[in-house]
Design a protein around this motif. Structure first.
Motif, short mmCIF file in Angstrom:
data_model
loop_
_atom_site.label_atom_id
_atom_site.label_comp_id
_atom_site.label_asym_id
_atom_site.label_seq_id
_atom_site.Cartn_x
_atom_site.Cartn_y
_atom_site.Cartn_z
N LEU A 1 72.82 45.31 -26.31
CA LEU A 1 72.56 46.67 -25.82
C LEU A 1 71.09 46.82 -25.47
O LEU A 1 70.73 47.42 -24.45
N LEU B 1 69.50 47.76 -22.00
CA LEU B 1 68.65 48.94 -21.87
C LEU B 1 67.34 48.58 -21.18
O LEU B 1 66.79 49.34 -20.40
N ARG C 1 66.35 48.56 -13.49
CA ARG C 1 67.37 49.13 -12.62
C ARG C 1 66.70 49.86 -11.47
O ARG C 1 65.75 50.60 -11.69
N ILE C 2 67.25 49.67 -10.28
CA ILE C 2 66.75 50.46 -9.17
C ILE C 2 67.71 51.63 -8.96
O ILE C 2 68.89 51.52 -9.29
N PRO C 3 67.22 52.77 -8.46
CA PRO C 3 68.13 53.90 -8.24
C PRO C 3 69.22 53.53 -7.24
O PRO C 3 68.99 52.70 -6.34
N ALA C 4 70.39 54.13 -7.39
CA ALA C 4 71.52 53.83 -6.51
C ALA C 4 71.17 54.07 -5.05
O ALA C 4 71.63 53.36 -4.16
N SER C 5 70.30 55.07 -4.80
CA SER C 5 69.92 55.36 -3.41
C SER C 5 69.24 54.14 -2.77
O SER C 5 69.48 53.82 -1.61
N ALA D 1 69.67 50.99 -3.71
CA ALA D 1 70.69 49.95 -3.57
C ALA D 1 71.52 50.20 -2.31
O ALA D 1 71.79 49.28 -1.54
N LEU E 1 71.68 53.37 -29.10
CA LEU E 1 71.36 52.55 -27.94
C LEU E 1 72.37 52.77 -26.82
O LEU E 1 72.01 52.92 -25.66
N TYR E 2 73.64 52.82 -27.21
CA TYR E 2 74.72 53.00 -26.23
C TYR E 2 74.53 54.31 -25.47
O TYR E 2 74.63 54.36 -24.25
N ASP F 1 71.73 55.93 -25.12
CA ASP F 1 70.54 55.80 -24.26
C ASP F 1 70.90 55.16 -22.94
O ASP F 1 70.43 55.58 -21.87
N ILE F 2 71.73 54.12 -23.03
CA ILE F 2 72.13 53.42 -21.80
C ILE F 2 72.91 54.34 -20.88
O ILE F 2 72.67 54.39 -19.68
N LEU G 1 70.56 56.66 -19.19
CA LEU G 1 69.82 55.93 -18.17
C LEU G 1 70.68 55.71 -16.92
O LEU G 1 70.23 55.86 -15.79
N LYS G 2 71.95 55.38 -17.17
CA LYS G 2 72.85 55.09 -16.06
C LYS G 2 73.10 56.33 -15.20
O LYS G 2 73.13 56.24 -13.98
N THR H 1 70.14 56.67 -12.94
CA THR H 1 70.05 55.76 -11.79
C THR H 1 71.13 56.05 -10.76
O THR H 1 70.92 55.87 -9.57
N GLN H 2 72.29 56.51 -11.22
CA GLN H 2 73.41 56.74 -10.30
C GLN H 2 73.21 58.08 -9.60
O GLN H 2 73.94 59.03 -9.83
N ASN H 3 72.23 58.14 -8.70
CA ASN H 3 71.84 59.43 -8.13
C ASN H 3 72.53 59.74 -6.81
O ASN H 3 72.32 60.79 -6.22
N ILE H 4 73.35 58.80 -6.31
CA ILE H 4 73.92 59.01 -4.98
C ILE H 4 75.18 58.13 -4.84
O ILE H 4 75.29 57.12 -5.52
N ARG I 1 71.94 45.54 -8.90
CA ARG I 1 70.54 45.89 -9.05
C ARG I 1 70.38 47.26 -9.69
O ARG I 1 69.47 47.50 -10.47
N SER I 2 71.33 48.18 -9.37
CA SER I 2 71.24 49.49 -10.02
C SER I 2 72.24 49.60 -11.16
O SER I 2 72.32 50.63 -11.82
N ASP I 3 73.02 48.54 -11.38
CA ASP I 3 73.92 48.46 -12.53
C ASP I 3 74.93 49.60 -12.56
O ASP I 3 75.23 50.13 -13.64
N CYS I 4 75.43 50.03 -11.40
CA CYS I 4 76.39 51.13 -11.43
C CYS I 4 77.33 51.08 -10.24
O CYS I 4 77.15 50.28 -9.33
#
Lengths: 88, 404
Positions: A24, A28, A32-36, A38, B21-22, B24-25, B28-29, B32-35, B285-288
């Protein structure tokens, strides 16, 4: 005996959770790059790669279409007379 | 007793830490998943529906059973196909002739792969082993004569190069990494990397908790060398590095079998097809997740008109009419096979009941469908590496080759 087994199981359980924690933490800390961003990278690749199965966007020059060329060549070949076959 | 309580305390503390931790992840996700892909591609011009209909050039006939798997050679000049009739064929997709026949050691084949130098073909299936066949080069240039039905006795030359034993359940997928190494995926929940030259196992990849059903290797590039994806009945897709026995990334897909995975041609992203009938696009790269392609939702859009025509078209195919109405068919819509076009703009997806649907990756719209001429379900789709042709394999035992 039972007591010992129990303790072994507990130790194993603790070990497993610690492994999970490590993973984990790794996850953590991953960059990571923002989805936008990507999406932008993907769109850029799509836009600049020729894809001839999308004739709306990319026209395949006829001389490069092996399938059509072969078909044309087959049509040009003199046709054999279409006689009947004889069963002996 | 004291030691036990301290152990229990430690476990409790560790569990708490893991949970924190889980969370937190997760936080964070969501950050990052903004779009979604669809909103990111709003400025991209759409491709009109049915503007990219492909032309059928060849129907490859010869198999006596469903086409289990088909793959293109690296230079796009040949197609290798495997069927449970016990044969693998190598075809010339342009002329439609068979170039080579490989009689399988074991009939129960599920998958095959073709090495880039075209010297080796691999098969895997219910016999739990991956068999590597050496293809004799001089028969490649001479089309062989073989009429189905009887045992072929001419034009067959093959030699079993290696038989890789190690899996304890069926081999669901195999794929050559290069001319001397191959990765296999199995129902025993593991993947294995094999060295063909040395004839032995190199590494196990263990982490899935159910059958591995799909496998895809990333196109070789500086960013994606040595990377592959596996999809499993445990609902996860995992990213592996060939040099490491543990996965480098995990993606939860859905509470259903992940039947199909495919790498984005530009690398960095991949698509999955699962038994819940959805195709999903993920970015590493954005893990989502970037996009979900939902056939049912598309067909039910209130715009109505287009989807109605689309339904009629689907309904026209003979095998669709046989016993199921379109509505009952939609309820069960697993995905058999997936592929990207050369640029990644289109996703070709074979649904269990709806045929092969063409999706616009960016706009999340259905563009077309391919292969309605097949007389039975289409279970395989593959775009040639040069990107100018597409092959569909079907339960009707034929392979059809399409191009513009």
């Amino acid at each position: 005996m039972n007591h010992e087994v129990n303790e072994q199981i507990q130790i194993l359980k603790l070990k497993r959770i610690k492994e999970l924690i490590n993973r984990l933490e790794e996850s953590l800390n991953r960059e990571r790059i923002p989805a936008s961003n990507a999406c932008e990278l993907i769109i850029n690749y799509v836009e600049e790669t020729p894809d001839y199965l999308i004739p709306y966007n990319w026209k395949l020059p006829p001389e490069r279409n092996k399938f059509a060329q072969y078909q044309k060549y087959q049509m040009m070949k003199p046709k054999r007379p279409s006689g009947c076959c004889t069963v002996v | 007793m004291d030691r036990n309580t301290s152990l229990a305390d430690q476990i409790k503390a560790a569990q708490y830490q893991a949970r924190t931790l889980y969370n937190d992840i997760l936080r964070l996700k969501t950050h990052t998943q903004n779009i979604t892909m669809q909103s990111a591609a709003r400025v991209i011009a759409p491709i009109p529906r049915n503007s990219c209909t492909l032309k059928l050039y060849n129907t490859l006939k010869g198999h006596q059973n469903k086409v289990a798997k088909l793959v293109w050679s690296a230079d796009s000049s040949k197609i290798l196909s495997a069927s449970q009739d016990g044969y693998m064929f190598i075809w010339d997709p342009i002329t439609g002739f068979k170039k080579h026949v490989i009689q399988l050691e074991n009939t129960w084949v599920l998958t095959c792969s073709y090495s880039a130098d075209e010297k080796l073909a691999a098969s895997g299936g219910l016999d739990n082993v991956c068999t590597i066949y050496k293809i004799k080069p001089d028969t490649i240039t001479n089309p062989i004569s073989y009429r189905g039905g009887n045992q072929p006795n001419q034009g067959i030359y093959q030699k079993v190069e290696s038989v890789f034993k190690g899996h304890t359940a069926y081999i669901s997928e195999c794929e050559f990494i290069d001319n001397s190494s191959i990765v296999t995926a199995s129902g025993d929940m593991t993947c294995i990397l094999w060295d063909v030259t040395k004839g032995r196992k190199v590494r196990d990849f263990i982490d899935h908790v159910s059958d591995i059903l799909s496998l895809a290797i990333f196109p070789q590039s500086i960013f994606n060398a040595n990377v592959f994806i596996s999809g499993s009945a445990d609902g996860y897709a995992k990213i592996w590095d060939l040099r490491s026995p543990t996965p480098s990334q995990n993606f939860f897909i859905s509470n259903s079998d992940v039947n199909s995975v495919k790498a984005f041609p530009g690398g960095g992203a991949f698509i999955t097809g699962s038994d819940d009938g959805l195709v999903r696009l993920f970015d590493m790269r954005s893990d989502c997740e970037l996009s979900t392609y939902n056939l049912l939702a598309q067909l039910q859009t209130p715009g109505g008109k287009i989807s109605q025509t689309f339904l009629t078209r689907l309904d026209d195919s003979e095998w669709m009419n046989s016993n199921t109405s379109i509505n009952s068919a939609i309820e069960n819509q697993g995905i058999y096979s997936l592929d990207f076009g050369k640029s990644g703009r289109f996703i070709y997806a074979c649904y269990s009941e709806q045929g092969c649907i063409v999706w616009d990756t960016l706009k999340n719209e259905i563009v077309d469908s391919v292969g309605n001429d097949h007389n039975n379900k289409i279970n395989q789709v593959s775009v040639s590496p040069d990107g100018v042709a597409l092959a569909t394999g079907s339960w009707d035992t034929t392979i059809k080759v399409w191009s513009v």
